[in-house]
Design a protein around this motif. Sequence first.
Motif, PDB file in Angstrom:
ATOM      1  N   TYR A 161      -4.943  -8.056  56.173  1.00  0.00           N
ATOM      2  CA  TYR A 161      -4.826  -9.502  55.974  1.00  0.00           C
ATOM      3  C   TYR A 161      -4.780  -9.871  54.484  1.00  0.00           C
ATOM      4  CZ  TYR A 161      -9.821  -9.509  54.829  1.00  0.00           C
ATOM      5  OH  TYR A 161     -11.038  -9.280  54.251  1.00  0.00           O
ATOM      6  N   LYS A 162      -5.298  -9.016  53.607  1.00  0.00           N
ATOM      7  CA  LYS A 162      -5.288  -9.333  52.175  1.00  0.00           C
ATOM      8  C   LYS A 162      -3.907  -9.188  51.556  1.00  0.00           C
ATOM      9  CE  LYS A 162     -10.114  -8.310  51.167  1.00  0.00           C
ATOM     10  NZ  LYS A 162     -11.057  -7.536  50.319  1.00  0.00           N
ATOM     11  N   TYR A 163      -2.965  -8.625  52.291  1.00  0.00           N
ATOM     12  CA  TYR A 163      -1.600  -8.461  51.788  1.00  0.00           C
ATOM     13  C   TYR A 163      -0.606  -9.208  52.675  1.00  0.00           C
ATOM     14  CZ  TYR A 163      -4.125  -4.658  49.558  1.00  0.00           C
ATOM     15  OH  TYR A 163      -5.053  -3.921  48.864  1.00  0.00           O
ATOM     16  N   SER A 164      -1.100 -10.187  53.445  1.00  0.00           N
ATOM     17  CA  SER A 164      -0.258 -10.906  54.407  1.00  0.00           C
ATOM     18  C   SER A 164      -0.484 -12.401  54.262  1.00  0.00           C
ATOM     19  CB  SER A 164      -0.589 -10.463  55.843  1.00  0.00           C
ATOM     20  OG  SER A 164      -0.538  -9.060  55.972  1.00  0.00           O
ATOM     21  N   PHE A 165       0.465 -13.166  54.815  1.00  0.00           N
ATOM     22  CA  PHE A 165       0.283 -14.615  54.954  1.00  0.00           C
ATOM     23  C   PHE A 165       1.147 -15.101  56.109  1.00  0.00           C
ATOM     24  CE2 PHE A 165       3.723 -14.272  51.768  1.00  0.00           C
ATOM     25  CZ  PHE A 165       4.706 -15.053  52.351  1.00  0.00           C
ATOM     26  N   LYS A 166       0.696 -16.158  56.737  1.00  0.00           N
ATOM     27  CA  LYS A 166       1.431 -16.798  57.822  1.00  0.00           C
ATOM     28  C   LYS A 166       0.815 -18.169  58.063  1.00  0.00           C
ATOM     29  CE  LYS A 166      -1.379 -14.772  61.543  1.00  0.00           C
ATOM     30  NZ  LYS A 166      -1.342 -14.047  62.825  1.00  0.00           N
ATOM     31  N   GLY A 167       1.558 -19.041  58.729  1.00  0.00           N
ATOM     32  CA  GLY A 167       1.056 -20.355  59.074  1.00  0.00           C
ATOM     33  C   GLY A 167       0.284 -20.312  60.374  1.00  0.00           C
ATOM     34  N   PRO A 168      -0.396 -21.369  60.755  1.00  0.00           N
ATOM     35  CA  PRO A 168      -0.527 -22.618  59.971  1.00  0.00           C
ATOM     36  C   PRO A 168      -1.596 -22.484  58.891  1.00  0.00           C
ATOM     37  CG  PRO A 168      -1.686 -22.838  62.047  1.00  0.00           C
ATOM     38  CD  PRO A 168      -1.051 -21.466  62.065  1.00  0.00           C
ATOM     39  N   TYR A 169      -1.711 -23.510  58.087  1.00  0.00           N
ATOM     40  CA  TYR A 169      -2.658 -23.530  56.969  1.00  0.00           C
ATOM     41  C   TYR A 169      -2.409 -22.342  56.040  1.00  0.00           C
ATOM     42  CZ  TYR A 169      -4.852 -26.486  60.491  1.00  0.00           C
ATOM     43  OH  TYR A 169      -5.084 -27.443  61.452  1.00  0.00           O
ATOM     44  N   LEU A 170      -1.140 -22.097  55.753  1.00  0.00           N
ATOM     45  CA  LEU A 170      -0.784 -21.006  54.870  1.00  0.00           C
ATOM     46  C   LEU A 170      -1.291 -21.295  53.452  1.00  0.00           C
ATOM     47  CD1 LEU A 170       2.621 -19.222  54.873  1.00  0.00           C
ATOM     48  CD2 LEU A 170       1.614 -19.889  52.729  1.00  0.00           C
ATOM     49  N   ALA A 171      -1.072 -22.497  52.968  1.00  0.00           N
ATOM     50  CA  ALA A 171      -1.572 -22.914  51.658  1.00  0.00           C
ATOM     51  C   ALA A 171      -2.836 -23.744  51.856  1.00  0.00           C
ATOM     52  CB  ALA A 171      -0.521 -23.725  50.905  1.00  0.00           C
ATOM     53  N   GLN A 172      -3.805 -23.535  50.970  1.00  0.00           N
ATOM     54  CA  GLN A 172      -5.063 -24.263  51.041  1.00  0.00           C
ATOM     55  C   GLN A 172      -4.902 -25.648  50.420  1.00  0.00           C
ATOM     56  OE1 GLN A 172      -7.594 -22.737  52.745  1.00  0.00           O
ATOM     57  NE2 GLN A 172      -6.045 -21.172  53.085  1.00  0.00           N
ATOM     58  N   LYS A 173      -6.021 -26.378  50.349  1.00  0.00           N
ATOM     59  CA  LYS A 173      -5.978 -27.732  49.808  1.00  0.00           C
ATOM     60  C   LYS A 173      -5.621 -27.751  48.337  1.00  0.00           C
ATOM     61  CE  LYS A 173      -9.262 -29.693  53.100  1.00  0.00           C
ATOM     62  NZ  LYS A 173     -10.571 -30.383  53.278  1.00  0.00           N
ATOM     63  N   ASP A 174      -5.919 -26.663  47.633  1.00  0.00           N
ATOM     64  CA  ASP A 174      -5.567 -26.585  46.213  1.00  0.00           C
ATOM     65  C   ASP A 174      -4.173 -26.012  45.987  1.00  0.00           C
ATOM     66  OD1 ASP A 174      -6.130 -24.101  47.134  1.00  0.00           O
ATOM     67  OD2 ASP A 174      -7.614 -23.594  45.603  1.00  0.00           O
ATOM     68  N   ASN A 175      -3.361 -25.945  47.069  1.00  0.00           N
ATOM     69  CA  ASN A 175      -1.974 -25.452  47.021  1.00  0.00           C
ATOM     70  C   ASN A 175      -1.873 -23.983  46.633  1.00  0.00           C
ATOM     71  OD1 ASN A 175      -0.846 -27.946  47.760  1.00  0.00           O
ATOM     72  ND2 ASN A 175      -0.834 -28.653  45.636  1.00  0.00           N
ATOM     73  N   LEU A 176      -2.923 -23.215  46.848  1.00  0.00           N
ATOM     74  CA  LEU A 176      -2.916 -21.786  46.583  1.00  0.00           C
ATOM     75  C   LEU A 176      -2.840 -21.017  47.891  1.00  0.00           C
ATOM     76  CD1 LEU A 176      -5.612 -21.483  43.776  1.00  0.00           C
ATOM     77  CD2 LEU A 176      -3.144 -21.622  43.522  1.00  0.00           C
ATOM     78  N   VAL A 177      -2.185 -19.863  47.848  1.00  0.00           N
ATOM     79  CA  VAL A 177      -2.103 -18.967  48.990  1.00  0.00           C
ATOM     80  C   VAL A 177      -3.162 -17.887  48.792  1.00  0.00           C
ATOM     81  CG1 VAL A 177      -0.634 -17.415  50.298  1.00  0.00           C
ATOM     82  CG2 VAL A 177       0.351 -19.449  49.233  1.00  0.00           C
ATOM     83  N   PRO A 178      -4.087 -17.707  49.732  1.00  0.00           N
ATOM     84  CA  PRO A 178      -5.145 -16.713  49.539  1.00  0.00           C
ATOM     85  C   PRO A 178      -4.579 -15.314  49.315  1.00  0.00           C
ATOM     86  CG  PRO A 178      -5.670 -18.161  51.381  1.00  0.00           C
ATOM     87  CD  PRO A 178      -4.262 -18.475  50.978  1.00  0.00           C
ATOM     88  N   PHE A 179      -5.109 -14.648  48.309  1.00  0.00           N
ATOM     89  CA  PHE A 179      -4.767 -13.268  47.937  1.00  0.00           C
ATOM     90  C   PHE A 179      -3.344 -13.145  47.370  1.00  0.00           C
ATOM     91  CE2 PHE A 179      -7.595 -13.023  51.696  1.00  0.00           C
ATOM     92  CZ  PHE A 179      -8.729 -12.556  51.056  1.00  0.00           C
ATOM     93  N   TRP A 180      -2.665 -14.264  47.124  1.00  0.00           N
ATOM     94  CA  TRP A 180      -1.309 -14.229  46.588  1.00  0.00           C
ATOM     95  C   TRP A 180      -1.225 -15.189  45.402  1.00  0.00           C
ATOM     96  CZ3 TRP A 180       3.061 -11.568  48.761  1.00  0.00           C
ATOM     97  CH2 TRP A 180       2.773 -10.838  49.913  1.00  0.00           C
ATOM     98  N   THR A 181      -0.236 -14.964  44.560  1.00  0.00           N
ATOM     99  CA  THR A 181       0.044 -15.871  43.459  1.00  0.00           C
ATOM    100  C   THR A 181       1.551 -16.090  43.375  1.00  0.00           C
ATOM    101  OG1 THR A 181      -0.105 -16.194  41.062  1.00  0.00           O
ATOM    102  CG2 THR A 181       0.061 -13.924  41.841  1.00  0.00           C
TER     103      THR A 181
END
Length: 500
Positions: free
Chosen positions: A28-48
């Motif tokens: 999960y630290k190398y993945s992303f998917k919706g919903p709530y893909l971006a947090q409230k601060d517009n950052l994607v967890p573990f990604w930049t």
Amino acid sequence: MDLCWSLALLLSLISFVLSQTQHRRFEYKYSFKGPYLAQKDNLVPFWTYSGNAIASEESVRITPSLRSQKGQIWTKNPTNFEWWEVDVVFRVTGRGRIGADGLAIWFTDKPGVEGPVFGSSDQWNGLGVFFDSFDNDNKRNNPYVMAMVNDGTKVYDHEHDGLSQQLGGCLRDFRNKPFPVRAKIEYYKNVLTLMIHNGMTNNEKDYEICMRAENVYIPPSGYFGITAATGGLADDHDVLKFLVTSLRSPEEMAVMQANAEEEERFRREFQEYQEKTKKARDEYVAQNPDSIRKEAEEEYETGEQRELRQIFQGQGQIHDLIRNLHAKLDEIIGRQERTLGLVSAVHSGMGGQVAPTGQVPPAQVGALPGDTIRRHEVDSILNNQRDIVATARDIKNFVNDIHQKSNQLLTNSQKPQGSVQPVGYDLHVTLNEMKEGLNIVKRDLGTANQRLTSGPAGGCPPVSCVSTGMFITFMVIQVVLLIGYIVYRDNKDAQAKKFY
């Protein structure tokens, strides 16, 4: 006999299949998917992400459909596994029949920066899978999907779409599909496999193999990334999912199992040591309850106790300061009274009998002993008195300001609040102002005292009397000079008016 050979062959085949079975684990630290893909601060967890990339709750738009745009998103941490599988779900949509430039999926030894290869830097070290939308070599072989491995020395051939540098590829149209396009990239035991879902159906398992290459060597640990770029033509490049699964062979699992057993043994030893330490501490507490209670009271302090202690310390400092100010004020008032007493004694000495010229005046009650006082000495005493009065007035105003600030601090510290704040910067500033004011008062008093004690014996100047004739002569001379000055000023004003 044939049956025995058949069973032996079957068993060997089963053992071979089992030996090739992969152990899969979702990372999960190398993945992303919706919903709530971006947090409230517009950052994607573990990604930049950077450039023109935009993250939302459902997807990451690598580039919008605008000209000359570049965007990228990379993992923050390198992988801790050697073999992996990536499942990417994305959309490439545009208004025109032809789009540009394309999308790239990366696995490199370090995160890329903005550059010419589909929005990322050239001469990378690792793997790049390119979804090329634009036909640069005019061979009508785009959109095209290809894989390329670089050891950090190769420069991507834009003019020929990198066809001479590819490991393999396939001609697949991935633009403007009714369903999201899927790409599955598997790298296991130096074998790279790329499969494409063309987005024409909603069946998630409807994959077609695009390319397969053996003896592919890339860094064992690296960073995953997705980049995209647009040129004169533009498409929206949206990534909906990026799922990474680590693959481990049975041999690696056996080593990990051995490491897990050793870790379990260390955990048990540590737990036994903790229990032994706890038992020894309980025995010590049972033998010395008073010392333990005293240590606990001295060591631990709750938040409420800390806040109350800070309040009391602040109030104590304020009270000490006010007490010192009162002492200084009493000292100033005492000095002023003594000075006024000396001045009154001087005036009372002047109001007595005046001896004739050349004779010593008789002793007076309340008069100061010594020689007769002179005019400039009287003026000096009167000037000192005026300075003392002005200084006392300034001291009074300063003390009133100090009282107001002290009352304000006490009022603020005694107000009930939800969370008590410690006395901090404002109190220290006020204390410094008070100290500076007291130093000024001390300096002024020292100057006044030095003026008063400037006589020969360290006290008031000696008393002397002026004869009546001399006093009248001085008064007449002063009146004449004053009248002459007034007449002179009137003449100057009259002459100045002639020029108007």
